[in-house]
Design a protein around this motif. Structure first.
Motif, PDB file in Angstrom:
ATOM      1  N   ILE A   1       0.898  -0.997   0.084  1.00 52.41           N
ATOM      2  CA  ILE A   1       0.015   0.073   0.090  1.00 52.41           C
ATOM      3  C   ILE A   1       0.929   1.115   0.023  1.00 52.41           C
TER       4      ILE A   1
ATOM      5  N   LYS B   1      -0.462   6.888  -2.393  1.00 61.41           N
ATOM      6  CA  LYS B   1      -1.744   7.075  -3.130  1.00 61.41           C
ATOM      7  C   LYS B   1      -2.599   6.116  -2.653  1.00 61.41           C
TER       8      LYS B   1
ATOM      9  N   LEU C   1      -4.053   6.912   0.711  1.00 56.90           N
ATOM     10  CA  LEU C   1      -4.829   8.333   0.758  1.00 56.90           C
ATOM     11  C   LEU C   1      -6.436   7.816   0.290  1.00 56.90           C
ATOM     12  N   ARG C   2      -6.223   7.042  -0.845  1.00 60.68           N
ATOM     13  CA  ARG C   2      -7.780   6.621  -1.275  1.00 60.68           C
ATOM     14  C   ARG C   2      -8.490   5.988  -0.082  1.00 60.68           C
TER      15      ARG C   2
END
Lengths: 204, 204
Positions: free
Chosen positions: A21, A24, A27-28
């Motif tokens: 992970i 980005k 964050l998602r």
């Protein structure tokens, strides 16, 4: 990244510490949790909290467990086989359990011997295995260890260790996968599968 | 999957509720957290707990914030532009902030008008936008909304709403991406980029 919220930034940083992970994706996930109103974030937080404080190693087989002795070791219908399936990790126990092909007990080594990564025999649960063999009067060890160099080293080490004990040691069958295309099998597997061919039996 | 631990099973189930994380990935993450001894699980649990209880919407621009007014809206050097950049989500604010090309304030709509998904103008922060335009004496809105059908609908709706207010409305430039290959640009983008071509200026 420019975060307008320190809380968001900290959640992203914590989530991106997980394997696979990146920033980005983290964050998602964090934004998904912020926008969700079903209490997912709290749910995940509480289960992870409980996981980290409650999970332990089974004192018999070293598998992951909620209790001192795991539910496989404490299951009476699992006893009386006099064989142990030796695996690398708790993940492997789950994989074998999913097949429904083994009804005995396991022993989780907690890794394999790997000189390159500095893992020696004393880092694994081999001592406990020896104790169990005597205590539970074990006659066969099924080595369900990945057929890698480190895995083979581990199998070799254990078999040498138990050479004089009269115990039977078997390894799970290696060969081409069911449903696999020969064309895509690697050379080593294909070559070995020819050398260790087995007599064909007509299914009656 | 056969779990030997209920705690592990619950953690996997909670983690697999995240978008893009299936059962197998969730198991990998959970096992990673169990094996980790740096307190990652606790860290993630506490940041998610804080995130879910602490994060809120900025009362001015509706961006995500730890405080009542976010750090962009409360930054004095951001005032005095008389323009607002209107975006769909907090994620877009971060993306634009990362470019360092805009030093004014934002307004986060919280989505776009989407009849198919049942999102109407009243579900978005358009009322607050109208109030801000009057209160902050705004002269220009930069619509930094994705050029999709729903995005275009939203831009059209807002521009119709503000038709008589004398406000300037601009949209961010659309066309082929820098560094992109024309061959791979979609037809619509390429076609429109020819129609809305811009005079070439020699860089001095």
């Amino acid at each position: 990244m420019n975060f307008s919220s320190r809380l968001l930034e900290e959640a992203v940083s914590a989530l991106s510490s997980l394997p696979g992970i990146g920033k980005k994706s983290a964050l998602r996930l964090a934004l998904h949790l912020v926008q969700d109103n079903t209490g997912k974030a709290r749910k995940i937080a509480s289960t992870l909290q409980e996981l980290s404080s409650g999970i332990r190693k089974c004192t018999v087989c070293c598998n992951l467990s909620d209790t001192e002795v795991c539910n496989i070791c404490s299951n009476p219908s699992r006893s009386g086989h006099r064989m142990l399936c030796v695996v690398e990790s708790a993940r492997d126990v789950m994989a074998i359990e999913d097949t429904n092909q083994f009804s005995g007990k396991y022993h989780v080594l907690g890794g394999v011997i790997s000189p390159l990564e500095g893992v020696g025999p004393s880092d694994l649960n081999i001592g406990q295995l020896q104790e169990r063999i005597v205590k539970e009067n074990i006659e066969e060890l099924i080595m369900a260890i990945s057929p890698t160099i480190d895995g083979e080293t581990t199998i070799y080490y254990i078999s040498r260790l138990l050479r004089d004990s009269g115990i039977r040691i078997s390894v799970i069958a290696r060969g081409v996968s069911f449903g696999g295309d020969l064309e895509y099998a690697d050379e080593l597997t294909l070559g070995r599968s020819i050398v260790s061919r087995i007599p064909y039996q007509v299914q009656s």
